[in-house]
Design a protein around this motif. Structure first.
Motif, PDB file in Angstrom:
ATOM      1  N   LEU A 120       1.419  -1.302   0.321  1.00  0.00           N
ATOM      2  CA  LEU A 120      -0.152   0.068  -0.013  1.00  0.00           C
ATOM      3  C   LEU A 120       0.859   1.273   0.670  1.00  0.00           C
ATOM      4  O   LEU A 120       0.457   1.742  -0.712  1.00  0.00           O
ATOM      5  CB  LEU A 120      -0.893   0.067   1.605  1.00  0.00           C
ATOM      6  CG  LEU A 120      -1.883  -1.122   1.591  1.00  0.00           C
ATOM      7  CD1 LEU A 120      -2.805  -0.698   2.514  1.00  0.00           C
ATOM      8  CD2 LEU A 120      -3.061  -1.239  -0.266  1.00  0.00           C
ATOM      9  N   TYR A 172       1.286   3.814  -2.822  1.00  0.00           N
ATOM     10  CA  TYR A 172       0.993   5.451  -2.818  1.00  0.00           C
ATOM     11  C   TYR A 172       2.167   6.314  -3.033  1.00  0.00           C
ATOM     12  O   TYR A 172       2.247   7.138  -3.773  1.00  0.00           O
ATOM     13  CB  TYR A 172       0.801   6.037  -1.497  1.00  0.00           C
ATOM     14  CG  TYR A 172       0.642   7.570  -0.878  1.00  0.00           C
ATOM     15  CD1 TYR A 172      -0.681   7.899  -1.202  1.00  0.00           C
ATOM     16  CD2 TYR A 172       2.061   8.216  -0.255  1.00  0.00           C
ATOM     17  CE1 TYR A 172      -0.792   8.950  -0.945  1.00  0.00           C
ATOM     18  CE2 TYR A 172       1.488   9.259  -0.043  1.00  0.00           C
ATOM     19  CZ  TYR A 172       0.705   9.918  -0.155  1.00  0.00           C
ATOM     20  OH  TYR A 172       0.370  11.042  -0.381  1.00  0.00           O
ATOM     21  N   PHE A 213      -5.811   2.993   3.947  1.00  0.00           N
ATOM     22  CA  PHE A 213      -5.216   2.790   4.799  1.00  0.00           C
ATOM     23  C   PHE A 213      -5.604   2.227   6.180  1.00  0.00           C
ATOM     24  O   PHE A 213      -5.306   1.221   6.951  1.00  0.00           O
ATOM     25  CB  PHE A 213      -3.492   3.720   5.080  1.00  0.00           C
ATOM     26  CG  PHE A 213      -2.675   3.028   5.873  1.00  0.00           C
ATOM     27  CD1 PHE A 213      -1.729   2.576   4.809  1.00  0.00           C
ATOM     28  CD2 PHE A 213      -2.527   2.772   6.363  1.00  0.00           C
ATOM     29  CE1 PHE A 213      -0.808   2.188   4.747  1.00  0.00           C
ATOM     30  CE2 PHE A 213      -0.935   1.894   7.662  1.00  0.00           C
ATOM     31  CZ  PHE A 213      -0.229   1.640   5.929  1.00  0.00           C
ATOM     32  N   ALA A 265      -7.677  -0.951   5.805  1.00  0.00           N
ATOM     33  CA  ALA A 265      -5.986  -2.227   6.255  1.00  0.00           C
ATOM     34  C   ALA A 265      -5.640  -2.471   7.444  1.00  0.00           C
ATOM     35  O   ALA A 265      -5.691  -3.412   7.374  1.00  0.00           O
ATOM     36  CB  ALA A 265      -4.784  -1.834   5.030  1.00  0.00           C
ATOM     37  N   PRO A 295      -5.236  -3.789  -3.085  1.00  0.00           N
ATOM     38  CA  PRO A 295      -5.612  -2.452  -3.180  1.00  0.00           C
ATOM     39  C   PRO A 295      -6.173  -1.519  -4.099  1.00  0.00           C
ATOM     40  O   PRO A 295      -6.529  -0.032  -2.785  1.00  0.00           O
ATOM     41  CB  PRO A 295      -4.088  -2.765  -4.602  1.00  0.00           C
ATOM     42  CG  PRO A 295      -4.200  -3.628  -4.354  1.00  0.00           C
ATOM     43  CD  PRO A 295      -4.424  -4.530  -3.647  1.00  0.00           C
ATOM     44  N   TYR A 308      -7.651   1.185  -1.138  1.00  0.00           N
ATOM     45  CA  TYR A 308      -8.168   2.511  -1.067  1.00  0.00           C
ATOM     46  C   TYR A 308      -9.056   3.458  -1.559  1.00  0.00           C
ATOM     47  O   TYR A 308      -9.815   4.542  -1.622  1.00  0.00           O
ATOM     48  CB  TYR A 308      -7.184   3.069  -2.039  1.00  0.00           C
ATOM     49  CG  TYR A 308      -5.515   2.956  -1.523  1.00  0.00           C
ATOM     50  CD1 TYR A 308      -5.170   3.561  -0.257  1.00  0.00           C
ATOM     51  CD2 TYR A 308      -4.633   2.630  -1.982  1.00  0.00           C
ATOM     52  CE1 TYR A 308      -3.573   3.552   0.810  1.00  0.00           C
ATOM     53  CE2 TYR A 308      -2.708   2.495  -1.492  1.00  0.00           C
ATOM     54  CZ  TYR A 308      -2.696   3.853  -0.144  1.00  0.00           C
ATOM     55  OH  TYR A 308      -1.256   3.103   0.802  1.00  0.00           O
TER      56      TYR A 308
END
Length: 253
Positions: free
Chosen positions: A32, A36, A65, A68, A80, A83
């Motif tokens: 992640l 970014y 995040f 997550a 992914p 996000y």
């Protein structure tokens, strides 16, 4: 949602909890953060629009995040697409999180304008475009950028620290979320000072020390192979520790 007051030593505990959380799914979190950084670097290539897009979507990515982090605790797989979860959470959350992104972009642009009035960027430009030695005046301007930049960004960080999560998870309006985030950071300012001081040492002092050591040994090019992984891991753990600050400062109903 209840605001908590924590002891200053909690700043160190947050980092410990961030390390624990990172261990739950290190590959997922590293993926992640790498995504970014990679996308942000690509976006910056596009003049004006790219930078604005990154600022606009920063609250959205923050919610992703933090989600997550929840998934890692629950032993769920991190994807992914996490996000985008704030944009998929209904019209009200989507509109508010994008409005928060506009507020953040406006604050950063305002900060940049004020900083340009306080610092002579023309003196710094040769440092970024040529290999000329650093002059005393240029070094002075670098220190001014760091000092004024930190002083101007800290209030913005206090406003934005918890705002995205308060909008997405506590169903707050943008003004309410900004005020609550500021209040939480101010109430626990001693813990945050301790927390940020430790991260400053980890992410700035340690890489600089390693770089200086390798330069002294005439191994400057090899330093990047050590500093880059350490910095990426440290940055990822720091992002994981954001979740610890949230759980400490707020109790969800």
């Amino acid at each position: 949602m209840r605001l908590n007051t924590v002891a200053p030593k909690e700043g160190y505990t947050w980092i410990q909890q961030g390390i624990w959380l990172f261990k739950q799914n290190p590959l997922g979190f590293l993926m992640l953060v790498f995504m970014y950084v990679f996308v942000a670097q690509l976006a910056v290539i596009i003049p004006v629009i790219g930078v604005f897009a990154v600022l606009l979507l920063t609250p959205t990515l923050s919610v992703g995040f933090m989600t997550a982090c929840r998934q890692a605790i629950q032993k769920e797989r991190i994807r992914p697409s996490v996000y985008l979860i704030a944009l998929q959470s209904g019209q009200f959350v989507r509109n508010r999180i994008l409005q928060l992104g506009l507020v953040y972009a406006a604050l950063i642009l305002l900060m940049s304008f004020v900083l340009s009035l306080l610092v002579d960027f023309e003196t710094l430009l040769p440092l970024m475009t040529t290999d000329k030695p650093i002059t005393p005046e240029a070094l002075r301007q670098v220190y001014l950028v760091l000092v004024f930049g930190a002083a101007l960004y800290i209030p913005i960080a206090m406003l934005m620290w918890f705002s995205p999560i308060l909008i997405a998870w506590a169903d707050m309006s943008v003004p309410q979320a900004l005020f609550s985030s500021w209040l939480a950071c101010w109430t626990n300012k001693a813990a945050f000072f301790f927390y940020l001081a430790i991260w400053s040492a980890i992410l700035i002092a340690i890489p600089l020390s390693i770089g200086m050591l390798f330069d002294a040994l005439d191994l400057g090019q090899a330093a990047s192979f050590i500093v880059a992984p350490i910095s990426m891991a440290g940055l990822t753990i720091m992002h994981c520790s954001f979740y610890a600050t949230w759980k400490a400062c707020f109790t969800e109903d």
